[in-house]
Structures are given as C-alpha cells and as structure tokens.
Design an enzyme around this catalytic site. Structure first.
Site, PDB file in Angstrom:
ATOM      1  N   ARG A 122       8.941  28.675 -10.674  1.00  0.00           N
ATOM      2  CA  ARG A 122       9.895  28.211  -9.494  1.00  0.00           C
ATOM      3  C   ARG A 122       9.405  29.347  -8.400  1.00  0.00           C
ATOM      4  O   ARG A 122      10.138  30.105  -7.941  1.00  0.00           O
ATOM      5  CB  ARG A 122      11.258  28.548 -10.016  1.00  0.00           C
ATOM      6  CG  ARG A 122      11.161  27.684 -11.361  1.00  0.00           C
ATOM      7  CD  ARG A 122      12.726  27.809 -11.927  1.00  0.00           C
ATOM      8  NE  ARG A 122      13.243  26.336 -11.303  1.00  0.00           N
ATOM      9  CZ  ARG A 122      14.317  26.080 -11.672  1.00  0.00           C
ATOM     10  NH1 ARG A 122      15.137  26.565 -12.568  1.00  0.00           N
ATOM     11  NH2 ARG A 122      14.805  25.078 -11.191  1.00  0.00           N
ATOM     12  N   GLN A 127       8.094  24.244  -5.025  1.00  0.00           N
ATOM     13  CA  GLN A 127       9.222  23.451  -5.299  1.00  0.00           C
ATOM     14  C   GLN A 127       8.949  21.930  -5.048  1.00  0.00           C
ATOM     15  O   GLN A 127       9.786  21.244  -5.949  1.00  0.00           O
ATOM     16  CB  GLN A 127       9.847  23.684  -3.877  1.00  0.00           C
ATOM     17  CG  GLN A 127      10.801  25.173  -3.929  1.00  0.00           C
ATOM     18  CD  GLN A 127      11.608  25.347  -3.015  1.00  0.00           C
ATOM     19  OE1 GLN A 127      12.463  24.516  -2.372  1.00  0.00           O
ATOM     20  NE2 GLN A 127      11.665  26.706  -2.340  1.00  0.00           N
ATOM     21  N   ASP A 130       8.797  20.695  -8.626  1.00  0.00           N
ATOM     22  CA  ASP A 130       9.609  21.424  -9.465  1.00  0.00           C
ATOM     23  C   ASP A 130      10.782  20.371 -10.276  1.00  0.00           C
ATOM     24  O   ASP A 130      11.774  19.966  -9.495  1.00  0.00           O
ATOM     25  CB  ASP A 130      10.524  22.485  -8.860  1.00  0.00           C
ATOM     26  CG  ASP A 130      11.525  23.209  -9.909  1.00  0.00           C
ATOM     27  OD1 ASP A 130      11.777  22.631 -10.830  1.00  0.00           O
ATOM     28  OD2 ASP A 130      12.071  24.118  -9.367  1.00  0.00           O
ATOM     29  N   SER A 133      14.354  21.430 -11.032  1.00  0.00           N
ATOM     30  CA  SER A 133      15.328  21.190  -9.845  1.00  0.00           C
ATOM     31  C   SER A 133      15.777  19.861  -9.244  1.00  0.00           C
ATOM     32  O   SER A 133      16.882  19.667  -9.149  1.00  0.00           O
ATOM     33  CB  SER A 133      14.661  22.139  -8.781  1.00  0.00           C
ATOM     34  OG  SER A 133      14.591  23.243  -8.927  1.00  0.00           O
ATOM     35  N   TYR A 228      16.176  33.691 -12.038  1.00  0.00           N
ATOM     36  CA  TYR A 228      17.007  33.320 -13.161  1.00  0.00           C
ATOM     37  C   TYR A 228      18.001  34.324 -13.417  1.00  0.00           C
ATOM     38  O   TYR A 228      17.713  35.722 -13.359  1.00  0.00           O
ATOM     39  CB  TYR A 228      16.294  32.871 -14.656  1.00  0.00           C
ATOM     40  CG  TYR A 228      15.490  31.509 -14.437  1.00  0.00           C
ATOM     41  CD1 TYR A 228      15.970  30.420 -14.356  1.00  0.00           C
ATOM     42  CD2 TYR A 228      14.033  31.679 -14.462  1.00  0.00           C
ATOM     43  CE1 TYR A 228      15.199  29.451 -14.152  1.00  0.00           C
ATOM     44  CE2 TYR A 228      13.325  30.678 -14.449  1.00  0.00           C
ATOM     45  CZ  TYR A 228      13.963  28.958 -14.357  1.00  0.00           C
ATOM     46  OH  TYR A 228      13.468  28.132 -14.227  1.00  0.00           O
TER      47      TYR A 228
HETATM   48  P1  NAD Z   1      19.688  27.842 -14.488  1.00  0.00           P
HETATM   49  O1  NAD Z   1      19.823  26.393 -14.744  1.00  0.00           O
HETATM   50  O2  NAD Z   1      18.941  28.786 -15.287  1.00  0.00           O
HETATM   51  O3  NAD Z   1      21.091  28.346 -14.607  1.00  0.00           O
HETATM   52  C1  NAD Z   1      22.088  27.789 -13.981  1.00  0.00           C
HETATM   53  C2  NAD Z   1      23.065  28.859 -13.250  1.00  0.00           C
HETATM   54  O4  NAD Z   1      23.752  29.528 -14.248  1.00  0.00           O
HETATM   55  C3  NAD Z   1      22.326  29.818 -12.656  1.00  0.00           C
HETATM   56  O5  NAD Z   1      22.684  30.075 -11.250  1.00  0.00           O
HETATM   57  C4  NAD Z   1      22.687  31.166 -13.178  1.00  0.00           C
HETATM   58  O6  NAD Z   1      22.731  32.257 -12.399  1.00  0.00           O
HETATM   59  C5  NAD Z   1      24.142  30.754 -13.862  1.00  0.00           C
HETATM   60  N1  NAD Z   1      24.517  31.506 -14.863  1.00  0.00           N
HETATM   61  C6  NAD Z   1      23.945  31.991 -15.986  1.00  0.00           C
HETATM   62  N2  NAD Z   1      25.063  32.945 -16.638  1.00  0.00           N
HETATM   63  C7  NAD Z   1      26.172  32.652 -16.134  1.00  0.00           C
HETATM   64  C8  NAD Z   1      27.302  33.171 -16.368  1.00  0.00           C
HETATM   65  N3  NAD Z   1      27.465  33.831 -17.571  1.00  0.00           N
HETATM   66  N4  NAD Z   1      28.376  32.631 -15.518  1.00  0.00           N
HETATM   67  C9  NAD Z   1      28.247  32.158 -14.398  1.00  0.00           C
HETATM   68  N5  NAD Z   1      27.048  31.459 -14.180  1.00  0.00           N
HETATM   69  C10 NAD Z   1      25.857  31.849 -15.087  1.00  0.00           C
HETATM   70  O7  NAD Z   1      19.159  28.135 -13.145  1.00  0.00           O
HETATM   71  P2  NAD Z   1      18.850  26.942 -12.091  1.00  0.00           P
HETATM   72  O8  NAD Z   1      19.836  26.391 -11.461  1.00  0.00           O
HETATM   73  O9  NAD Z   1      17.548  26.117 -12.598  1.00  0.00           O
HETATM   74  O10 NAD Z   1      18.097  27.821 -11.004  1.00  0.00           O
HETATM   75  C11 NAD Z   1      18.825  29.411 -10.776  1.00  0.00           C
HETATM   76  C12 NAD Z   1      17.867  29.818  -9.461  1.00  0.00           C
HETATM   77  O11 NAD Z   1      16.446  29.708  -9.659  1.00  0.00           O
HETATM   78  C13 NAD Z   1      18.222  29.114  -8.160  1.00  0.00           C
HETATM   79  O12 NAD Z   1      19.429  29.043  -7.701  1.00  0.00           O
HETATM   80  C14 NAD Z   1      17.171  29.549  -7.314  1.00  0.00           C
HETATM   81  O13 NAD Z   1      17.680  30.932  -6.937  1.00  0.00           O
HETATM   82  C15 NAD Z   1      16.035  29.721  -8.222  1.00  0.00           C
HETATM   83  N6  NAD Z   1      15.107  28.506  -8.030  1.00  0.00           N
HETATM   84  C16 NAD Z   1      13.806  28.745  -7.280  1.00  0.00           C
HETATM   85  C17 NAD Z   1      13.123  27.496  -7.063  1.00  0.00           C
HETATM   86  C18 NAD Z   1      11.943  27.610  -6.139  1.00  0.00           C
HETATM   87  O14 NAD Z   1      11.908  28.560  -5.456  1.00  0.00           O
HETATM   88  N7  NAD Z   1      11.053  26.910  -6.456  1.00  0.00           N
HETATM   89  C19 NAD Z   1      13.422  26.373  -7.630  1.00  0.00           C
HETATM   90  C20 NAD Z   1      14.767  26.325  -8.482  1.00  0.00           C
HETATM   91  C21 NAD Z   1      15.310  27.451  -8.514  1.00  0.00           C
END
Ligand code: NAD
Length: 380
Positions: A122, A127, A130, A133, A228
């Site tokens: 990620r 992106q 991905d 996402s 993450y």
């Molecule tokens: P994910 O599906 O792993 O998790 C979803 C959300 O759950 C996350 O925001 C995490 O912080 C949250 N979470 C975990 N435990 C929790 C708890 N106990 N209570 C409340 N929330 C909790 O994550 P995702 O949505 O796939 O991606 C997370 C982050 O990764 C994004 O927000 C971003 O910062 C990063 N990301 C980067 C890229 C990139 O640069 N290519 C792409 C996608 C995501």
C-alpha cells in the site's frame, strides 16, 4: 503473450476481473486476449462488447486455462484449475495466501507465478493497482445503502408542515478506506455522523468530511509502516467498548469496519450494547465474514438481535458489480502495464521492482514471498 479471463464460478460473484474497455487497452499493449463466453453476463457486459474490444470468445474453459500465459481473475483458482495451468503461467487473483496453504503449494509445484491482489503493497505508487482499496471504497457506499433500506427512518432532517423529522444518527467504527466512504455517503444523505478509529491520524480526515470524531484515550495505539492499525491489548478493547457504549445507544445506524491486517477483527459491539439501542435500529458489520466486529452477526445474513437489524452481508462491492468490475479491471490493467515489456511483448516479473516482491507469492517452483515463507516455516 496470451491473456485469458475465465468466468468466475463462486456462487453470487457477479463481478468480472476484466471489462471490455480494458480488453482494448491490453490489445493495444500487444497482448492477445481470450475470454470465456458469458463472462460479463451478470455485470452488464456482453460477449459482443468483448469481441468488439478485440477478445476471442470461447466456451472451452479447460482449453482456455491450458493455453494461458497469464490468467486474470477475481477469486482464487480451484485445485483442479491449477492442474490445467502451463508451467510458467502467471496467475493474478485474490489468493488469501495466509490461509490457503494447500492451494499455494499446488501453484508452487506447478511452477505458476501466483500474484495475490490483496498483497499489493500500500504505497503511493501502487494506489492505482490497489484492489483492496477500490473494492473497500464501494463497500463503504453499499453499507450505507443497506442501512438506509432497512432503517424505518430517513437519513436527512426534514421540515414539513406535517412536522420536523430529525436527522438519523450514524456511528462508524473504523475510518479506513471503507469507513471514510461510509461517512461521506451517510453525510451526503444528510445524517449526523460520528466516527472512531484507533489511528489518531484519521481524526482530521473524519472531520474534513463534516463528521464528528469520537475522542477516546486508549494510550499508545499507532499504526504500522504500511498504514495499518496495530492490534489493541485486551484492556484497550475494553476501554474502547465502554467509551463507545453511549454513542451506540443513541445511534440509529452503526457501521463497523474495524480490521487489523492479518488478524481476526476485534469484537467491538456486544449483545448488551445492541440491547441498549432503540428497536428498529440497524447495524452493518463489514467484518462479519471474517469473525465480526459485532457479537452475534452472521456471515452473509440479516438477523434481528433485541429488535435491532444486524446485517452481515458478504461481498458488498459485488452488489454494485458493474462499477466494482470497472475498478478491479483498472487495477489489473495498471499492474500489467507497469510490468509490461514492449520488446518482449510480455509481462515481466522483476524482483528489483518496488511492488512485485510484495505480491508475488510463488515463482519458479518456489514460495518467494518472505512473510508467507516465514509463516510456513513456523507451521512446520
Ligand atoms: P483496514 O481494512 O485494515 O482497517 C479498517 C480500519 O479499521 C482502519 O482504519 C483501522 O485503523 C481501523 N481499526 C482497527 N482496529 C480498530 C478498532 N479497535 N477500533 C476502531 N477502528 C479500528 O484498513 P484499510 O481501510 O484497508 O486501510 C487503512 C489505512 O491504510 C488507510 O486509511 C491508509 O492510511 C492506508 N492505505 C494506504 C494506501 C496507499 O497508500 N496505497 C492504500 C490504502 C490504504
């Protein structure tokens, strides 16, 4: 290079990995593309459209798989499919390599280069490839639609001569990709939205969408270098549950999207909390399939607990199959284009690349992915 797209066979999977527009682009790269007849029938793409885009259409599934230099799909292959693949064939799909030891073993023994779409690193550069996402974004939208259909109230405030209706209260737990899209969608429908995430950096993103960020002091939380969430301790989870209970009780809709990469999702909404909500309220648990953020939620089920509708619908992006297919197809094309050699007219696996080593699981008869290798060594 001959690229093949077989039909998805998992019941209920209406998305396709490649749409006709992408076929055109792949042909422009220099590839030949064959698709299994009927590929897009459930997502609104006809064989004629694929044919006009430059694909060869065939009903001979086994022959198609045998002839492929590269197989493009959404869902993991069956073990039977693997036995049909050519040595050196590149297979791209979701693969769930942490849990699919037998399948990964089969791909390895067959000499297939297996690329796992959920393992695309990620980074900013990746992106556009991905799929986690792109599909999570749509899932965020679908969860709000599901809640709106089941809630016996409307989302926006409405002032009419017949009286004033208050806006619905929506609480979103987990503000990653899906959670942020759920917040944005619920806001667009006029709901009052509150959200919480353990990654403090998210607060500003939540607020910029016009929602309130629930402040809970959990002590040290933070995130991994990949962005993450880190797993909370049992004490922190208890603190979180206590702090959220009041907001949940006052919410008409609760949407849970909390995930910790490579771990079981935490249970954050208990049956006791559900009993504290008004009857008719709705909870959508995005994690239901993998264990659930909500106690009692049923994978791919809609049930009632203490008068509250609890939705655990699976494959959320699949219910907007046309758009989901367009996005996934674009992710696949970007991955292929990024690693395409015009000179060799082929997809090249280069381990000096900044993205491929993160998502190639097997290659040249070996498991080449460091994390998967380590897990397997730990198992044996
Ligand atoms: P994910 O599906 O792993 O998790 C979803 C959300 O759950 C996350 O925001 C995490 O912080 C949250 N979470 C975990 N435990 C929790 C708890 N106990 N209570 C409340 N929330 C909790 O994550 P995702 O949505 O796939 O991606 C997370 C982050 O990764 C994004 O927000 C971003 O910062 C990063 N990301 C980067 C890229 C990139 O640069 N290519 C792409 C996608 C995501």
């Amino acid at each position: 290079m001959h690229l093949v797209v077989p039909k998805e066979i998992l019941p209920g999977e209406n998305r396709v990995p490649i749409i006709p527009d992408t076929v055109k682009k792949l042909c422009r790269l220099g590839a030949t593309v064959s698709i299994e007849s009927g590929l897009g029938s459930k997502s609104g793409f006809t064989d004629e459209e694929y044919e006009q885009a430059g694909a060869v259409i065939s009903s001979e599934r086994a022959q198609l798989i045998q002839s492929a230099d590269m197989l493009l799909r959404l869902r993991k292959p069956t073990l039977g499919d693997v036995t049909l693949m050519k040595e050196g064939c590149v297979h791209v799909s979701y693969l769930d390599p942490f849990n699919e030891k037998e399948l990964v073993s089969a791909l390895m023994s067959r000499g297939v280069t297996a690329i796992s779409m959920e393992m695309i690193p990620r980074t900013t550069r990746s992106q556009k490839m991905d799929a986690l996402s792109s599909q999570a974004n749509l899932a965020g939208y679908v969860m709000v639609m599901q809640a709106a259909i089941h809630l016996p109230r409307i989302f926006p405030m409405m002032m009419t001569p017949a009286g004033t209706l208050k806006p619905a209260n929506v609480f979103v737990i987990g503000a990653g990709v899906a959670g942020l899209q759920a917040i944005a969608t619920a806001k667009r429908l006029g709901a009052k939205v509150t959200a919480f995430d353990t990654r403090a950096v998210v607060a500003e993103q939540v607020q910029s969408l016009g929602a309130k960020f629930l402040e809970i002091d959990l002590g040290e939380t933070g995130e991994t270098s990949d962005g993450y969430a880190k797993e909370l301790s049992a004490e922190q989870v208890e603190l979180q549950k206590k702090a959220q209970a009041e907001v949940i009780a006052k919410s008409d809709v609760v949407i849970t999207t909390a995930q910790v990469f490579g771990r079981k999702p935490p249970v954050l909404v208990t049956k006791e909390m559900i009993a504290g909500m008004s009857p008719g309220s709705v909870i959508v648990d995005m994690a239901a399939e993998t264990g659930g953020n909500v106690e009692g939620s049923v994978p791919d089920g809609v049930i009632e607990i203490s008068g509250v509708t609890v939705i655990g619908k699976a494959n959320l992006a699949g219910s907007v199959a046309k758009d989901a297919s367009q996005m996934y197809s674009s992710n696949l094309f970007n991955l292929i284009e990024d690693n395409w050699s015009e000179e060799k007219n082929a997809f090249i696996v280069d381990f000096d690349d900044d993205i491929l080593p993160g998502c190639v699981i097997t290659h040249g008869g070996e498991v080449v992915h460091d994390t998967i290798k380590q897990i397997w060594q730990g198992d044996s």
